[in-house]
Design an enzyme around this catalytic site. Structure first.
Site, PDB file in Angstrom:
ATOM      1  N   SER A  71     -36.411  52.909 -48.525  1.00  0.00           N
ATOM      2  CA  SER A  71     -36.295  53.424 -47.159  1.00  0.00           C
ATOM      3  C   SER A  71     -37.193  54.605 -46.821  1.00  0.00           C
ATOM      4  O   SER A  71     -37.212  55.036 -45.666  1.00  0.00           O
ATOM      5  CB  SER A  71     -34.842  53.787 -46.863  1.00  0.00           C
ATOM      6  OG  SER A  71     -34.115  52.604 -46.669  1.00  0.00           O
ATOM      7  N   PHE A 134     -17.436  43.809 -46.828  1.00  0.00           N
ATOM      8  CA  PHE A 134     -18.872  43.725 -46.589  1.00  0.00           C
ATOM      9  C   PHE A 134     -19.158  42.477 -45.763  1.00  0.00           C
ATOM     10  O   PHE A 134     -18.773  41.372 -46.131  1.00  0.00           O
ATOM     11  CB  PHE A 134     -19.616  43.670 -47.928  1.00  0.00           C
ATOM     12  CG  PHE A 134     -21.122  43.656 -47.785  1.00  0.00           C
ATOM     13  CD1 PHE A 134     -21.794  44.795 -47.350  1.00  0.00           C
ATOM     14  CD2 PHE A 134     -21.849  42.513 -48.072  1.00  0.00           C
ATOM     15  CE1 PHE A 134     -23.177  44.794 -47.208  1.00  0.00           C
ATOM     16  CE2 PHE A 134     -23.235  42.497 -47.943  1.00  0.00           C
ATOM     17  CZ  PHE A 134     -23.904  43.643 -47.505  1.00  0.00           C
ATOM     18  N   TYR A 177     -26.593  53.439 -39.936  1.00  0.00           N
ATOM     19  CA  TYR A 177     -27.876  53.191 -40.609  1.00  0.00           C
ATOM     20  C   TYR A 177     -28.153  51.695 -40.634  1.00  0.00           C
ATOM     21  O   TYR A 177     -27.456  50.945 -41.304  1.00  0.00           O
ATOM     22  CB  TYR A 177     -27.763  53.753 -42.021  1.00  0.00           C
ATOM     23  CG  TYR A 177     -29.056  53.858 -42.779  1.00  0.00           C
ATOM     24  CD1 TYR A 177     -29.817  55.027 -42.713  1.00  0.00           C
ATOM     25  CD2 TYR A 177     -29.502  52.824 -43.582  1.00  0.00           C
ATOM     26  CE1 TYR A 177     -30.989  55.149 -43.436  1.00  0.00           C
ATOM     27  CE2 TYR A 177     -30.677  52.939 -44.310  1.00  0.00           C
ATOM     28  CZ  TYR A 177     -31.417  54.101 -44.226  1.00  0.00           C
ATOM     29  OH  TYR A 177     -32.580  54.228 -44.946  1.00  0.00           O
ATOM     30  N   SER A 178     -29.144  51.259 -39.874  1.00  0.00           N
ATOM     31  CA  SER A 178     -29.428  49.833 -39.763  1.00  0.00           C
ATOM     32  C   SER A 178     -30.894  49.555 -40.058  1.00  0.00           C
ATOM     33  O   SER A 178     -31.782  50.052 -39.360  1.00  0.00           O
ATOM     34  CB  SER A 178     -29.080  49.333 -38.358  1.00  0.00           C
ATOM     35  OG  SER A 178     -29.584  48.031 -38.146  1.00  0.00           O
ATOM     36  N   ASN A 179     -31.141  48.751 -41.097  1.00  0.00           N
ATOM     37  CA  ASN A 179     -32.531  48.403 -41.421  1.00  0.00           C
ATOM     38  C   ASN A 179     -33.224  47.728 -40.248  1.00  0.00           C
ATOM     39  O   ASN A 179     -34.440  47.840 -40.080  1.00  0.00           O
ATOM     40  CB  ASN A 179     -32.564  47.509 -42.661  1.00  0.00           C
ATOM     41  CG  ASN A 179     -32.324  48.309 -43.936  1.00  0.00           C
ATOM     42  OD1 ASN A 179     -32.929  49.353 -44.131  1.00  0.00           O
ATOM     43  ND2 ASN A 179     -31.427  47.843 -44.776  1.00  0.00           N
ATOM     44  N   GLY A 315     -35.243  56.591 -50.850  1.00  0.00           N
ATOM     45  CA  GLY A 315     -35.127  55.152 -50.695  1.00  0.00           C
ATOM     46  C   GLY A 315     -34.817  54.489 -52.008  1.00  0.00           C
ATOM     47  O   GLY A 315     -35.184  54.988 -53.076  1.00  0.00           O
TER      48      GLY A 315
END
Length: 378
Positions: A71, A134, A177-179, A315
């Site tokens: 990240s 999840f 937190y979103s990729n 990351g």
């Protein structure tokens, strides 16, 4: 596991730093295979590595090696967007969908919200639901990922997957937190810049700073030499297997965490960024302004410590992790790459938190301040 080796390289005239050498040896022994670290501060530059380059063999990681930075990629993407803002090509408060037609993005989502993780967009790599379960996205765990590790995902496919799931909250109403925020930001750079992300990154950041070891790989599975090895431990028909996964197609995470760099390039980048040599002052101030939940700015975390603020983005990706920290003026930096044996439970996470804390305390002084965020995601 092989015996731990250590080395210190004196580049320039930095003194030997036995406390840093001990810290990296302890990190190598805490569950990582190998670690390479670079510290630049008032005492000069110190570079060292410890542990092993590959499983079952002597030989420490290269101190100038390439590694997947996870990240930390987000910081480079955010800086690229901000440099396009500086060029007048878009504005932070533009609706992102104006520049990315075709996805049907909520009109309230701005460019700033993508960079700050306040858009509410579901992360394509999965999300933890409120009840702790999840909710999966694209596979990145276990045999399912291993078997498909050379599959290429077009970024548009990742975005469509995300947008097919309910938003986490109304745009601007929370932090998550979103990729996928950064997959959208990368597509934004391509759309506004008019060329592939790797080319815009080169024009905006890599060439001006002379970064020769930094790569936005797209779908390429290669890591440039020299590099240490990364591994993955998983179950297959009831048996545990450990596989070298140094080579894999990183397009499953895309601009959420696909880049490759070196400790030298990360140092050059973060010191130039924080030292005001990359962005105009107003945009650097925006980047460094944290939201209230975990202290995330625009592609940078702000961590309050006893000795003052430290800016960082770390990351972790499969079998490889990176640290990138800098003081507010960029005069003190800590950059590191770690290689290890990963697994579906991400059981290295606790050791990663410990390694981080240990090194940051050595370089920036001990003890968090009143509002420290220990969280590292992605």
């Amino acid at each position: 596991m092989s015996t731990t080796h250590h080395s210190t390289h004196h580049l320039g005239h930095g003194p030997d730093r036995p406390e840093l050498r001990r810290a990296i040896e302890e990190i190598a022994e805490s569950g990582f295979l190998g670690v390479q670290v670079r510290v630049n501060d008032a005492r000069g530059e110190w570079v060292g590595s410890a542990g092993a380059r590959e499983l079952g063999r002597d030989g420490r990681p290269p101190a100038d090696g390439h590694f997947r930075v996870g990240s930390v990629t987000k910081s480079f993407v955010a800086t690229s967007v901000l440099l396009l803002v500086a060029e007048g090509r878009l504005a932070l408060d533009d609706p992102a969908g104006d520049h990315l037609p075709g996805f049907g993005l909520d009109r309230r989502i701005t460019v700033r919200m993508l960079l700050q993780h306040t858009s509410g967009v579901f992360s394509h790599t999965g999300e933890l639901a409120e009840d702790g379960t999840f909710v999966p996205g694209v596979p990145w765990r276990g045999k399912e990922w291993v078997d498909a590790r050379f599959r290429t995902y077009p970024p548009e496919e990742l975005v469509r997957l995300s947008l097919s799931r309910p938003a986490r909250f109304a745009p601007g109403a929370g932090w998550s937190y979103s990729n996928t925020n950064y997959v959208l930001a990368r597509l934004l750079v391509e759309r506004v810049g008019g060329r592939p992300f790797a080319e815009e990154l080169r024009r905006l950041v890599l060439e001006p700073l002379g970064l020769t070891g930094t790569v936005a790989p797209g779908a390429s599975p290669e890591v440039p030499a020299p590099h240490a090895r990364s591994y993955y431990r998983y179950e297959d028909a009831g048996r545990e297997r450990t596989l070298d996964v140094t080579r894999h197609d990183p397009s499953w995470v895309a601009a959420g965490g696909d880049m490759i760099s070196t400790t030298r390039d990360l140092h050059t980048y973060v010191s130039a960024l924080l030292g005001g040599r990359l962005l105009p002052p107003g945009l650097l101030a925006e980047m460094r302004t944290p939201e209230a939940t975990v202290g995330y700015g625009l592609g940078l975390f702000a961590q309050e410590r006893a000795g003052g603020t430290v800016f960082h983005h770390n990351g972790a990706t499969i079998g490889s992790a990176a640290l990138m920290y800098g003081s507010p003026d960029g005069g003190t930096t800590l950059t590191a790459g770690l290689n290890y044996v990963d697994d579906a439970d991400v059981s290295i996470a606790a050791a990663f938190q410990g390694a981080q804390r240990r090194l940051v305390d050595e370089v920036f002084g001990t003890g968090p301040g009143p509002a420290a965020s220990g969280r590292t995601a992605g």
